[in-house]
Design a protein around this motif. Sequence first.
Motif, PDB file in Angstrom:
ATOM      1  N   ARG A  62      97.734  41.391 121.622  1.00 52.07           N
ATOM      2  CA  ARG A  62      98.889  41.638 120.496  1.00 52.07           C
ATOM      3  C   ARG A  62      99.992  41.136 121.253  1.00 52.07           C
ATOM      4  O   ARG A  62     100.868  40.247 120.862  1.00 52.07           O
ATOM      5  CB  ARG A  62      98.919  43.132 120.239  1.00 52.07           C
ATOM      6  CG  ARG A  62      98.052  43.459 119.065  1.00 52.07           C
ATOM      7  CD  ARG A  62      99.082  44.258 117.886  1.00 52.07           C
ATOM      8  NE  ARG A  62      98.242  44.432 116.881  1.00 52.07           N
ATOM      9  CZ  ARG A  62      98.442  43.720 115.878  1.00 52.07           C
ATOM     10  NH1 ARG A  62      99.383  42.950 115.824  1.00 52.07           N
ATOM     11  NH2 ARG A  62      97.637  43.642 114.594  1.00 52.07           N
ATOM     12  N   ARG A 112      93.680  39.954 113.012  1.00 54.81           N
ATOM     13  CA  ARG A 112      93.812  39.891 114.698  1.00 54.81           C
ATOM     14  C   ARG A 112      92.974  40.973 115.400  1.00 54.81           C
ATOM     15  O   ARG A 112      93.034  42.218 114.934  1.00 54.81           O
ATOM     16  CB  ARG A 112      95.138  40.003 114.998  1.00 54.81           C
ATOM     17  CG  ARG A 112      96.284  38.782 114.477  1.00 54.81           C
ATOM     18  CD  ARG A 112      97.367  38.933 114.551  1.00 54.81           C
ATOM     19  NE  ARG A 112      97.875  38.505 116.073  1.00 54.81           N
ATOM     20  CZ  ARG A 112      98.855  39.072 116.593  1.00 54.81           C
ATOM     21  NH1 ARG A 112      99.926  39.767 115.985  1.00 54.81           N
ATOM     22  NH2 ARG A 112      99.010  38.741 117.947  1.00 54.81           N
ATOM     23  N   ASP A 160      92.657  43.835 117.348  1.00 55.99           N
ATOM     24  CA  ASP A 160      93.681  44.563 117.643  1.00 55.99           C
ATOM     25  C   ASP A 160      93.503  45.135 119.279  1.00 55.99           C
ATOM     26  O   ASP A 160      93.480  46.597 119.260  1.00 55.99           O
ATOM     27  CB  ASP A 160      93.734  45.675 116.681  1.00 55.99           C
ATOM     28  CG  ASP A 160      95.163  46.405 116.727  1.00 55.99           C
ATOM     29  OD1 ASP A 160      95.044  47.437 116.339  1.00 55.99           O
ATOM     30  OD2 ASP A 160      96.026  45.901 117.452  1.00 55.99           O
TER      31      ASP A 160
END
Length: 432
Positions: free
Chosen positions: A379, A372, A374
């Motif tokens: 998030r 992912r 970041d």
Amino acid sequence: MTLFRCALLLLAVVAALGTTGESQAIAWVIAAATATSLVQSVLFHRRLSQLIHPEWDDGSQEPNSTDRFDRLSRSIQTIRGKLKRRVERLAAERDRLGVLLEGMAEGVISLDALGKINASNHAGRALFETNGDGSGLSLIEVLRVPELHETAQRALRGQAGETEFESTDGRNLLARIHPLKQGGAVVVILDLTEVRRLERVRKDFVANVEHELRTPVAVIQSSSEVLVTHGSLSGKALELAEAIHRHAERLGLLITSLLELSRLESGKHEIELVPTNLHAVIERSLLLCRDQIDAKGVMLHNTCDPSLKIVSDDQALEQILVNLIDNALKYGGQSIWIGTQSRGQNIELSIEDDGQGIEARHHARLFERFYRVDSGRHRKRGGSGLGLAIVKHLCQAMKGTIRYEERQPHGSRFVLALKPAKQEEKSSVLGP
Ligand code: ADP
């Protein structure tokens, strides 16, 4: 020798001039033959000298016959030295390859044109069901596996192949057999026991997750939903029930994605490649995302040609598109563009958004599982980091590719390349 030929030529000419009739004719024939042989000998000698000493060509320092002999002998010495060094180099190379072959974990067996073993390494010999190095024996005599024997026979006829089999001590082995140009074949045997064991572990894990995790999570999901919607809770209790429900939903999605990815990676996912109307699949995918699109007020621009036919699996393509549209909604801006273009042999389908895009340092790892980007913003939007890994596997299963491109001035573009349906396949195309 040259002197002798000159004398013979002279004699033949004198004889020809001094005689008549048949003897004269014979003398002229001898003279002609001697002259031809003399010329040939001189030319041959010259050519040899040119090859060995090209520097003599300019004629500036034509050596005498003793010099020539010395130089010829020195040249032969040089050639001998060169040959010796070459032979030594080849021997060293052969030794190096021998050590390499012996040290390999894979079994290697070489067969001659008649299918008899003429070389093998340590790992290969360890698999033999007989003693010794098997030299002169056929493969079936040292490894009694009929499928292996058949694959080897095909390789000896020029067709490479592979076969998986179980050894007498229960190991899973894979033999790859390659034909050699000059006749014969090479068998390379890999030990897949650990790979197969891990596959079984993965299968058991998936089955366990399915039974042991999915069911309780589904119960938490439905129970917390009842608590949230029932209306009997308020204040902190309601807040907690909502949090439980949200996280149970996320966990449910994660389990579904994990199982999906596991099935894809094990090659168990069934894909049926048929001619498909691309526009119809895009429309169906957009319908599935309609609520989120409306909720976010995103502008959709779909410029896909309604008559375009590609080879794909409807379900898989829909799943890919829903994933990419969902990401464009989550991480994009106020517009989404869906378009197609043909490039080379492929039809390229692109899904673009005008969000903040993805920094170049993340591009290479974007399709890895659990990867992912970041950024705090990303998030907060949830997600498992499995979506793009699933998308990539589905593309590969459909024999297509997917890539990421930066969109100018900002945003992301995911490009899916698939094969167009052939003309004759159009008649069986599903869709409008
Ligand atoms: P997730 O479930 O986190 O969305 P994905 O595998 O779908 O997992 O995506 C991996 C990461 O790639 C995301 O966490 C996000 O940071 C980034 N990403 C995916 N699509 C986009 C997009 N259209 N724009 C910006 N970032 C994206």
